[in-house]
Design a protein around this motif. Structure first.
Motif, PDB file in Angstrom:
ATOM      1  N   GLN A  38       0.809  -1.217   0.000  1.00  0.00           N
ATOM      2  CA  GLN A  38       0.000   0.000   0.000  1.00  0.00           C
ATOM      3  C   GLN A  38       0.844   1.269   0.000  1.00  0.00           C
ATOM      4  O   GLN A  38       0.452   2.285  -0.585  1.00  0.00           O
ATOM      5  CB  GLN A  38      -0.958  -0.026   1.186  1.00  0.00           C
ATOM      6  CG  GLN A  38      -1.980  -1.159   1.084  1.00  0.00           C
ATOM      7  CD  GLN A  38      -3.088  -1.079   2.107  1.00  0.00           C
ATOM      8  OE1 GLN A  38      -3.213  -0.095   2.828  1.00  0.00           O
ATOM      9  NE2 GLN A  38      -3.900  -2.123   2.194  1.00  0.00           N
ATOM     10  N   LEU A  39       2.016   1.211   0.616  1.00  0.00           N
ATOM     11  CA  LEU A  39       2.892   2.388   0.652  1.00  0.00           C
ATOM     12  C   LEU A  39       3.440   2.749  -0.729  1.00  0.00           C
ATOM     13  O   LEU A  39       3.864   3.889  -0.943  1.00  0.00           O
ATOM     14  CB  LEU A  39       4.067   2.149   1.612  1.00  0.00           C
ATOM     15  CG  LEU A  39       3.722   2.037   3.103  1.00  0.00           C
ATOM     16  CD1 LEU A  39       4.983   1.727   3.907  1.00  0.00           C
ATOM     17  CD2 LEU A  39       3.067   3.314   3.613  1.00  0.00           C
ATOM     18  N   LEU A  40       3.415   1.809  -1.649  1.00  0.00           N
ATOM     19  CA  LEU A  40       3.917   2.090  -2.999  1.00  0.00           C
ATOM     20  C   LEU A  40       2.988   3.029  -3.764  1.00  0.00           C
ATOM     21  O   LEU A  40       3.398   3.640  -4.756  1.00  0.00           O
ATOM     22  CB  LEU A  40       4.065   0.788  -3.787  1.00  0.00           C
ATOM     23  CG  LEU A  40       5.062  -0.233  -3.239  1.00  0.00           C
ATOM     24  CD1 LEU A  40       4.962  -1.532  -4.037  1.00  0.00           C
ATOM     25  CD2 LEU A  40       6.480   0.314  -3.296  1.00  0.00           C
ATOM     26  N   PHE A  41       1.748   3.164  -3.294  1.00  0.00           N
ATOM     27  CA  PHE A  41       0.752   3.968  -3.996  1.00  0.00           C
ATOM     28  C   PHE A  41       0.762   5.420  -3.517  1.00  0.00           C
ATOM     29  O   PHE A  41       1.571   5.813  -2.682  1.00  0.00           O
ATOM     30  CB  PHE A  41      -0.619   3.317  -3.830  1.00  0.00           C
ATOM     31  CG  PHE A  41      -0.760   2.052  -4.638  1.00  0.00           C
ATOM     32  CD1 PHE A  41      -1.332   2.083  -5.898  1.00  0.00           C
ATOM     33  CD2 PHE A  41      -0.282   0.839  -4.156  1.00  0.00           C
ATOM     34  CE1 PHE A  41      -1.444   0.928  -6.663  1.00  0.00           C
ATOM     35  CE2 PHE A  41      -0.389  -0.324  -4.912  1.00  0.00           C
ATOM     36  CZ  PHE A  41      -0.962  -0.273  -6.171  1.00  0.00           C
ATOM     37  N   GLU A  42      -0.161   6.199  -4.069  1.00  0.00           N
ATOM     38  CA  GLU A  42      -0.153   7.640  -3.817  1.00  0.00           C
ATOM     39  C   GLU A  42      -0.593   8.013  -2.414  1.00  0.00           C
ATOM     40  O   GLU A  42      -0.008   8.897  -1.781  1.00  0.00           O
ATOM     41  CB  GLU A  42      -1.059   8.342  -4.840  1.00  0.00           C
ATOM     42  CG  GLU A  42      -0.537   8.243  -6.261  1.00  0.00           C
ATOM     43  CD  GLU A  42      -1.564   8.709  -7.275  1.00  0.00           C
ATOM     44  OE1 GLU A  42      -1.210   9.587  -8.093  1.00  0.00           O
ATOM     45  OE2 GLU A  42      -2.711   8.211  -7.245  1.00  0.00           O
ATOM     46  N   SER A  43      -1.641   7.344  -1.903  1.00  0.00           N
ATOM     47  CA  SER A  43      -2.188   7.756  -0.618  1.00  0.00           C
ATOM     48  C   SER A  43      -3.129   6.696  -0.065  1.00  0.00           C
ATOM     49  O   SER A  43      -3.360   5.662  -0.687  1.00  0.00           O
ATOM     50  CB  SER A  43      -2.938   9.086  -0.767  1.00  0.00           C
ATOM     51  OG  SER A  43      -4.016   8.943  -1.687  1.00  0.00           O
ATOM     52  N   SER A  44      -3.690   6.997   1.113  1.00  0.00           N
ATOM     53  CA  SER A  44      -4.620   6.085   1.768  1.00  0.00           C
ATOM     54  C   SER A  44      -5.658   6.875   2.552  1.00  0.00           C
ATOM     55  O   SER A  44      -5.349   7.932   3.118  1.00  0.00           O
ATOM     56  CB  SER A  44      -3.876   5.141   2.716  1.00  0.00           C
ATOM     57  OG  SER A  44      -4.775   4.369   3.491  1.00  0.00           O
ATOM     58  N   GLU A  90      -5.229  10.720   5.527  1.00  0.00           N
ATOM     59  CA  GLU A  90      -5.500  11.775   4.558  1.00  0.00           C
ATOM     60  C   GLU A  90      -4.450  12.882   4.688  1.00  0.00           C
ATOM     61  O   GLU A  90      -4.082  13.290   5.789  1.00  0.00           O
ATOM     62  CB  GLU A  90      -6.898  12.361   4.778  1.00  0.00           C
ATOM     63  CG  GLU A  90      -8.025  11.376   4.515  1.00  0.00           C
ATOM     64  CD  GLU A  90      -8.217  11.060   3.027  1.00  0.00           C
ATOM     65  OE1 GLU A  90      -7.447  11.567   2.200  1.00  0.00           O
ATOM     66  OE2 GLU A  90      -9.144  10.271   2.717  1.00  0.00           O
ATOM     67  N   GLY A  91      -3.956  13.333   3.552  1.00  0.00           N
ATOM     68  CA  GLY A  91      -2.960  14.400   3.546  1.00  0.00           C
ATOM     69  C   GLY A  91      -1.526  13.915   3.592  1.00  0.00           C
ATOM     70  O   GLY A  91      -0.596  14.718   3.463  1.00  0.00           O
ATOM     71  N   ILE A  92      -1.329  12.605   3.777  1.00  0.00           N
ATOM     72  CA  ILE A  92       0.025  12.043   3.809  1.00  0.00           C
ATOM     73  C   ILE A  92       0.278  11.291   2.514  1.00  0.00           C
ATOM     74  O   ILE A  92      -0.484  10.376   2.161  1.00  0.00           O
ATOM     75  CB  ILE A  92       0.225  11.109   5.019  1.00  0.00           C
ATOM     76  CG1 ILE A  92       0.096  11.908   6.321  1.00  0.00           C
ATOM     77  CG2 ILE A  92       1.573  10.393   4.948  1.00  0.00           C
ATOM     78  CD1 ILE A  92       0.231  11.068   7.569  1.00  0.00           C
ATOM     79  N   ALA A  93       1.307  11.667   1.805  1.00  0.00           N
ATOM     80  CA  ALA A  93       1.630  11.024   0.531  1.00  0.00           C
ATOM     81  C   ALA A  93       2.371   9.722   0.759  1.00  0.00           C
ATOM     82  O   ALA A  93       3.184   9.601   1.686  1.00  0.00           O
ATOM     83  CB  ALA A  93       2.483  11.954  -0.331  1.00  0.00           C
ATOM     84  N   GLY A  94       2.059   8.737  -0.091  1.00  0.00           N
ATOM     85  CA  GLY A  94       2.817   7.502  -0.081  1.00  0.00           C
ATOM     86  C   GLY A  94       4.080   7.669  -0.919  1.00  0.00           C
ATOM     87  O   GLY A  94       4.497   8.792  -1.216  1.00  0.00           O
ATOM     88  N   LEU A  95       4.678   6.570  -1.330  1.00  0.00           N
ATOM     89  CA  LEU A  95       5.886   6.638  -2.150  1.00  0.00           C
ATOM     90  C   LEU A  95       5.578   7.087  -3.581  1.00  0.00           C
ATOM     91  O   LEU A  95       6.472   7.474  -4.315  1.00  0.00           O
ATOM     92  CB  LEU A  95       6.579   5.267  -2.167  1.00  0.00           C
ATOM     93  CG  LEU A  95       7.143   4.822  -0.815  1.00  0.00           C
ATOM     94  CD1 LEU A  95       7.628   3.380  -0.895  1.00  0.00           C
ATOM     95  CD2 LEU A  95       8.279   5.739  -0.367  1.00  0.00           C
ATOM     96  N   SER A 147      -5.695   3.591  -1.241  1.00  0.00           N
ATOM     97  CA  SER A 147      -6.337   2.518  -0.485  1.00  0.00           C
ATOM     98  C   SER A 147      -7.500   3.070   0.350  1.00  0.00           C
ATOM     99  O   SER A 147      -7.477   4.218   0.801  1.00  0.00           O
ATOM    100  CB  SER A 147      -5.329   1.800   0.410  1.00  0.00           C
ATOM    101  OG  SER A 147      -4.666   2.705   1.269  1.00  0.00           O
ATOM    102  N   LYS A 148      -8.513   2.209   0.531  1.00  0.00           N
ATOM    103  CA  LYS A 148      -9.719   2.590   1.255  1.00  0.00           C
ATOM    104  C   LYS A 148     -10.002   1.591   2.375  1.00  0.00           C
ATOM    105  O   LYS A 148      -9.570   0.444   2.324  1.00  0.00           O
ATOM    106  CB  LYS A 148     -10.917   2.621   0.294  1.00  0.00           C
ATOM    107  CG  LYS A 148     -10.801   3.618  -0.833  1.00  0.00           C
ATOM    108  CD  LYS A 148     -11.999   3.522  -1.773  1.00  0.00           C
ATOM    109  CE  LYS A 148     -13.290   3.868  -1.053  1.00  0.00           C
ATOM    110  NZ  LYS A 148     -14.448   3.890  -1.981  1.00  0.00           N
ATOM    111  N   LEU A 149     -10.770   2.038   3.364  1.00  0.00           N
ATOM    112  CA  LEU A 149     -11.164   1.173   4.475  1.00  0.00           C
ATOM    113  C   LEU A 149     -12.323   0.275   4.044  1.00  0.00           C
ATOM    114  O   LEU A 149     -13.280   0.736   3.418  1.00  0.00           O
ATOM    115  CB  LEU A 149     -11.596   2.029   5.663  1.00  0.00           C
ATOM    116  CG  LEU A 149     -12.099   1.285   6.909  1.00  0.00           C
ATOM    117  CD1 LEU A 149     -10.982   0.474   7.547  1.00  0.00           C
ATOM    118  CD2 LEU A 149     -12.682   2.283   7.910  1.00  0.00           C
TER     119      LEU A 149
END
Length: 234
Positions: free
Chosen positions: A105-111, A115-120, A127-129
């Motif tokens: 999941q960290l390889l993607f843009e966000s989760s 909210e507001g924290i960018a992934g790699l 990703s969604k709950l």
């Protein structure tokens, strides 16, 4: 806390007789599950070590990004250790990586989890709950099957595609570019992306290191894929 017993590079018994070896680095960013991955690779006779610095990431010939925990804590751990830039740099150069669970999941843009924290941001998607009103139980925990959408050497010799999952967040089918989707799974009516592959980047939502002989075979196939490509470049 340093894990001294894992920090030393592990060369499993009998590996001195190998003519060709690839050094795999298991990235330590404080997200746990390092020991299981380390032991799984040892059991396969794969040379590996736990890495937590830019120079070690550069020195490793292939990388594994495991993880259990939250998206925010995962990115904070990578940033605190100054691993984001060297990791992304090595991947853009073509170094192979296997992401596992949170590591995928960290390889993607966000989760939605952070909210507001960018992934790699190496892959587009968010990703969604899992909606509890739909699935009734969160997290999704236990054995489930992967439906592979592409023929790949990564599943060569697998007797079935049942892997062990533990996660509360998922990547919706619509969130991931089709050419990046390797496999999908279903949890109580919700279909989600359970494996992705883009060039040198491979990732699984389930835990191959906890998935018995099937998971170990998948890891073996990943190792062989890395070896074959590495030696073909020489």
């Amino acid at each position: 806390m340093k894990r001294g017993w894992m920090k030393r590079r592990s060369r499993p018994r009998g590996s001195w007789r190998r003519e060709k070896t690839i050094k795999f680095g298991i990235i330590d960013y404080g997200a746990g599950n390092l020991g299981n991955v380390h032991r799984a690779l040892n059991g396969l006779g794969v040379e590996n070590s736990v890495v937590d610095s830019a120079i070690e990431i550069k020195d490793a010939q292939a990388l594994i990004l495991p993880g259990v925990g939250s998206f925010a804590a995962g990115m904070e751990g990578l940033e605190k250790r100054d691993l984001v830039e060297p990791l992304c740099s090595e991947l853009k150069k073509g170094k192979h990586l296997l992401g596992i669970c949170l590591g995928m999941q960290l390889l993607f843009e966000s989760s939605e989890e952070a909210e507001g924290i960018a992934g790699l941001e190496l892959l587009p998607g968010k990703s969604k709950l899992f909606p509890v009103e739909t699935v009734a139980k969160v997290p999704h925990m236990g054995w489930n099957d992967l439906k592979f959408e592409k023929n790949t050497g990564l599943i060569s010799g697998l007797e079935n595609f049942y892997f062990y999952f533990v996660h509360s967040y998922y990547l919706p089918i619509s969130s991931v570019i089709k050419q990046h989707r390797l496999a999908v799974s279903r949890y109580r009516g919700i279909e989600f992306v359970s494996a992705v592959k883009k060039d040198n980047i491979t990732a699984l939502q389930p835990h191959p290191e906890k998935s018995g002989s099937i998971g170990l075979k998948f890891l073996r196939n990943f190792v062989e894929e890395v070896k074959n490509e590495s030696y073909s470049r020489r």
